[in-house]
Design an enzyme around this catalytic site. Structure first.
Site, PDB file in Angstrom:
ATOM      1  N   PHE A  38       0.890  -1.272  -0.094  1.00 38.87           N
ATOM      2  CA  PHE A  38      -0.054   0.025  -0.035  1.00 38.87           C
ATOM      3  C   PHE A  38       0.973   1.139  -0.100  1.00 38.87           C
ATOM      4  O   PHE A  38       1.949   1.073   0.573  1.00 38.87           O
ATOM      5  CB  PHE A  38      -0.796   0.023   1.345  1.00 38.87           C
ATOM      6  CG  PHE A  38      -1.836  -0.936   1.181  1.00 38.87           C
ATOM      7  CD1 PHE A  38      -3.461  -0.887   0.951  1.00 38.87           C
ATOM      8  CD2 PHE A  38      -1.430  -2.399   2.014  1.00 38.87           C
ATOM      9  CE1 PHE A  38      -4.132  -1.929   1.180  1.00 38.87           C
ATOM     10  CE2 PHE A  38      -2.431  -3.185   2.199  1.00 38.87           C
ATOM     11  CZ  PHE A  38      -3.892  -3.172   1.548  1.00 38.87           C
ATOM     12  N   ASP A  39       0.332   2.282  -0.829  1.00 38.21           N
ATOM     13  CA  ASP A  39       0.973   3.624  -0.597  1.00 38.21           C
ATOM     14  C   ASP A  39       0.414   4.227   0.669  1.00 38.21           C
ATOM     15  O   ASP A  39      -0.814   3.675   1.003  1.00 38.21           O
ATOM     16  CB  ASP A  39       0.309   4.482  -1.830  1.00 38.21           C
ATOM     17  CG  ASP A  39       0.822   5.973  -1.373  1.00 38.21           C
ATOM     18  OD1 ASP A  39       2.280   6.141  -1.135  1.00 38.21           O
ATOM     19  OD2 ASP A  39      -0.022   6.756  -1.721  1.00 38.21           O
ATOM     20  N   LYS A  40       0.899   5.109   1.269  1.00 36.08           N
ATOM     21  CA  LYS A  40       0.417   5.730   2.727  1.00 36.08           C
ATOM     22  C   LYS A  40      -0.437   6.759   2.425  1.00 36.08           C
ATOM     23  O   LYS A  40      -1.697   6.713   2.654  1.00 36.08           O
ATOM     24  CB  LYS A  40       1.506   6.113   3.636  1.00 36.08           C
ATOM     25  CG  LYS A  40       0.728   6.666   4.802  1.00 36.08           C
ATOM     26  CD  LYS A  40       2.048   7.081   5.757  1.00 36.08           C
ATOM     27  CE  LYS A  40       2.392   8.323   5.524  1.00 36.08           C
ATOM     28  NZ  LYS A  40       1.327   9.470   5.685  1.00 36.08           N
ATOM     29  N   THR A  41       0.025   7.704   1.881  1.00 35.59           N
ATOM     30  CA  THR A  41      -0.719   9.078   1.568  1.00 35.59           C
ATOM     31  C   THR A  41      -1.741   9.007   0.633  1.00 35.59           C
ATOM     32  O   THR A  41      -1.643   8.673  -0.446  1.00 35.59           O
ATOM     33  CB  THR A  41       0.155  10.332   1.457  1.00 35.59           C
ATOM     34  OG1 THR A  41       1.153  10.306   2.334  1.00 35.59           O
ATOM     35  CG2 THR A  41      -0.700  11.597   1.212  1.00 35.59           C
TER      36      THR A  41
END
Length: 870
Positions: free
Chosen positions: A542-545
């Site tokens: 997953f990307d965070k932002t």
């Protein structure tokens, strides 16, 4: 050595009608450029705008910028002039074997580079315009039995069954719904065309396939069963002439074999030995032996299974057509003389449409008048209606439609609530989100999954092997002492038992049902490959932002020093930060206003100066105020930083906060913590993914490692990797693939596109209205809702499970029946088990259309970030 210079150009200006960055013509363009002297590299980079860009690295000492631009435009024009795509939909569903035969015959046609045909009637052809024309391909498809019922992706009519007319000579340039391409409408571009402008009257499923229309095959199968049953009754009763029962069996042969003979003739013309041919040979063999009842039973059950295959394909087809029918055919447009009803196809960008309560929206656009709640489930799959209100600047909203806030943006096909709203059209009907989704889902139907490709290769070997085995069995009398009639009967029984009918339908029926169900639930899956891969992987990155988090910093912590009240700390920070447009300042302003609630009079701030990369300074009540990172105060060196402030700041940083120290004069007022907080459903989603069998949930983020670890701990990830640049994210995905095999990457479809492209499955969130997200992802979650991810994974898991079940049943029955018939099992019993397995796999695949969507319900109290001030 000097760094190479770079040139970036909007990809749609080079290849005007290529709408996906993984299109083959994009790869051809890059390959053609890389071989040029002075060109070091060429690649595609997503942009925050709606247009992906071609980036060319070149050596200015070898080749000039002007020459690079000329080469790019020249190569792009050559490719556009030469290669084209044709996507059409047949006016009826096809059976899987016919679809495969037609695809093979299309591939043999001169100039065709690739052709895929699905059982639901979707046809996608890539061809060389220098070798074959579009009209010649349409004529060839028509000769092969694909009577065009509509091009895909253009409009409601195009998919629901409009007759296609060949475009005029010359080259059309598709309008992108947005303004940036409108100045090109007057140019004629040689079309690398993803055709889809169907016009004309309706045909579709009303096309007569026989005396009973589209149900003729099913009715014939039922008549064959009736004739078989009556013949059996006459034979058991024994009251009539001997030929009476045989006459009914012969009638059963006629009705049961009518469509089988048609299909077998087509296969033989194409020099293919398919299952239909094997069934006819077996039925003819039974008749030659006087086993009319068994032959009639074989043809009855085979034709019944065949017609149910059509039913399964038709169900998947109707699920896609239902998407296209969501948008209304007309819209009420506000003009100077009042409101006028116009066809949706005639709506122009910037026109204003009036949408009354409970009506479906006819176009993508932005709300300019009125408030209402809109049910977006048909497009995004969201279960709760979304409140809508007018946008401040409609023209700016149209120019950057995909970045417009959800409360202002609406989509064609969604349902208005109780209020009257006026909407400014952002995209023409053929470029609406709904239309593009329908087009992509239809193209996905035509793409074969890895398992389907395997079963097709298996059949190509297995069918000839069966024929060789049957021929060998005909000479069994040489080895054992038995009459030829018994040998021949055994050979025919083996022929029935070994025919892979169930295998042929097992995978495509499941894939089509899965893709159709996903589309209905607000998830776009681009073909059987991503569907199968997502169903078998055990790792998701997953990307965070903007993916795991809201993407908006929020004030989480306010810790005043001894002798300082929280109100004083917040009022000083608010007085200074409300003059800044920095995202962190906006978070402080919003949070401070909520907490102060107008109970404190704000002091006046003046002489506000930004300290780049460190913070801000100002004058408040005649005293200097500094707000910024801890390092700012160590650099100022006018007042020592108290140990208490240092420890407090380090503790907040360790918990993942972005911190700001506030000092007024020589007094340290306290520390403020800001954090991009996790989505409310994130922890519940991770729990659901683990329950679905996802073992590794990994975050790859550009934020510092401590922030990444704090968010990962909050939402329940198994691993967090921070401080990653975009190219390092790609390396991280490659590393995960090397360690764990398959891995999916979930991101926003723009900044994370390179990482998604290197993942086994790229998943984009919030794809509704976003061209880039739709183009870059293998799977697109239409809503900006992480809770859709377990639905997509669960559906893919179910699809993979059903495919395995179908393969087990189809291959298992064949594996059991072949030795059983060799050892003496009669044709009738073999037919019952053989055709019964076909019915089982069809019914099993159709279960996917009824797959239930699991709602992720957040337990808010358990998701509150640690240490958050309340």
């Amino acid at each position: 050595m000097n760094e190479p210079s770079k040139l970036r150009l909007d990809l749609p200006l080079i290849l005007p009608d290529v709408h996906e960055v993984d299109d083959r013509c994009v790869h051809r363009l890059i390959d053609a450029l890389k071989g040029r002297p002075g060109v070091a590299e060429a690649h595609i980079v997503p942009d925050d705008s709606q247009a992906p860009q071609l980036c060319v690295h070149y050596d200015p000492n070898v080749i000039s910028l002007t020459r690079v631009r000329e080469i790019v435009e020249s190569v792009g024009a050559q490719l556009s002039d030469r290669y084209s795509h044709l996507s059409i939909r047949a006016d009826r569903a096809l059976d899987v074997r016919a679809a495969r035969r037609i695809a093979d015959q299309l591939r043999e046609f001169k100039g065709v580079l690739e052709a895929d045909v699905s059982g639901s009637g979707a046809v996608r052809i890539e061809y060389d315009r220098q070798l074959v024309s579009e009209q010649a391909l349409r004529d060839r498809a028509n000769e092969l039995g694909v009577h065009a019922g509509g091009a895909v992706g253009a409009s409601r009519d195009a998919v629901a069954g409009a007759v296609v007319h060949a475009p005029h000579d010359g080259h059309e340039h598709h309008e992108h719904g947005d303004h940036e391409h409108e100045d090109h409408k007057g140019h004629d571009h040689a079309g690398h065309k993803h055709e889809g402008q169907g016009k004309g009257g309706h045909a579709g499923h009303d096309h007569a396939e026989g005396i009973f229309g589209e149900r003729t095959e099913l009715i014939f199968a039922c008549l064959a069963g009736a004739m078989l049953f009556v013949g059996w009754l006459v034979e058991r009763a024994g009251g009539g002439p001997e030929w009476a029962a045989t006459a009914f069996y012969v009638a059963g042969y006629f009705f049961g074999g009518f469509y089988t003979v048609k299909e077998a003739v087509e296969n033989l013309r194409a020099r293919r030995f398919e299952i239909d041919t094997l069934m006819l040979v077996a039925a003819a063999g039974a008749a030659a032996l006087g086993k009319w009842a068994e032959g009639a039973l074989l043809l009855f059950l085979f034709s019944l299974g065949h017609s149910l295959e059509h039913y399964a394909m038709g169900r998947a087809r109707k699920a896609i057509e239902a998407l296209a029918k969501l948008a209304p055919e007309t819209a009420m447009v506000r003009r100077q003389e009042g409101t006028v009803e116009v066809r949706v196809e005639d709506l122009q960008v910037t026109e204003v449409i009036v949408v009354r309560p409970n009506e479906r929206l006819p176009a993508d656009g932005v709300v300019i008048v009125g408030t209402s709640s809109v049910n977006q489930a048909p497009v995004t799959g969201e279960s709760v209606p979304v409140d809508k209100r007018p946008i401040d600047d409609a023209k700016a909203g149209l120019a950057a439609f995909e970045r417009v806030a959800p409360e202002h943006r609406v989509f064609a096909g969604t349902i208005n609530g109780s209020g009257v709203i006026e909407v400014m059209v952002a995209r023409r009907s053929e470029q609406s989100t709904m239309s593009r989704v329908v087009k992509m889902v239809t193209e996905a139907e035509a793409q074969r999954s890895p398992t389907q490709q395997f079963t097709e290769r298996f059949e190509r070997i297995f069918v000839p092997a069966v024929l060789i085995l049957v021929v060998l069995l005909l000479f069994a009398g040489v080895v054992i002492d038995e009459p030829f009639s018994a040998t021949f009967y055994r050979a025919m029984a083996v022929l029935v038992a070994a025919s892979p009918c169930a295998l042929a339908i097992s995978v495509p029926s499941a894939v089509l049902s899965g893709v159709a169900r996903a589309g209905r639930g607000g998830v776009l899956v681009k073909g059987g490959g991503p569907l199968e891969n997502l169903g078998t992987l055990t790792s998701i990155a997953f990307d965070k932002t903007g993916t795991l988090t809201e993407g908006k910093p929020r004030l989480t912590d306010t810790v005043p020093m001894k002798g300082v009240s929280e109100d004083e700390l917040l009022s000083v920070a608010l007085a200074v930060e409300e003059h800044s447009d920095h995202p962190l300042a906006a978070a402080i302003v919003t949070g401070a206003r909520e907490r102060l609630a107008d109970r404190v009079k704000l002091p006046a701030a003046s002489e506000i100066t930004s300290i780049t990369g460190r913070g801000v300074q100002a004058q408040v009540d005649g005293e200097p105020v500094h707000i910024g990172k801890a390092i700012l105060f160590s650099e100022l060196k006018d007042f020592p930083v108290p140990q208490e402030v240092t420890e407090l700041n380090e503790r907040l940083v360790a918990s993942g906060r972005t911190t700001m120290v506030v000092r007024k004069g020589g007094r340290f007022l306290g520390v403020i913590g800001v954090m991009d907080t996790p989505r409310p459903v994130a922890a519940q989603v991770m729990a659901e993914l683990r329950s679905l069998g996802i073992e590794r949930l990994i975050m790859i983020s550009g934020d510092n490692q401590k922030v990444a670890e704090a968010v990962a701990k909050t939402v329940g990830l198994t691993e967090a990797r921070g401080d990653l640049m975009p190219e390092q994210k790609v390396d991280a995905i490659k590393d995960l693939r090397a360690k764990h095999g398959k891995v999916a990457m979930v991101g926003d479809g723009v900044n994370d596109a390179p990482a998604m492209a290197n993942a086994t499955v790229g998943i984009a969130m919030g794809a509704a209205g976003s061209d880039v997200a739709l183009e870059t992802a293998d799977v697109a979650l239409m809503a900006d809702d992480l809770a859709q991810l377990p639905f997509a994974v669960g559906l893919s898991r179910s699809t993979s499970r059903i495919i395995k079940q179908n393969l087990f049943v189809s291959l298992g029955v064949v594996a059991v029946l072949i030795p059983a018939t060799i050892l003496g099992l009669n044709i009738g019993t073999a037919v019952l088990f053989h055709e019964g397995s076909t019915l089982i796999v069809v019914a099993n695949a159709l279960r996917l259309l009824a797959y239930k969507k699991r709602e992720a319900k957040a337990a808010v109290h358990s998701l509150q970030p640690a240490g958050e001030a309340r």
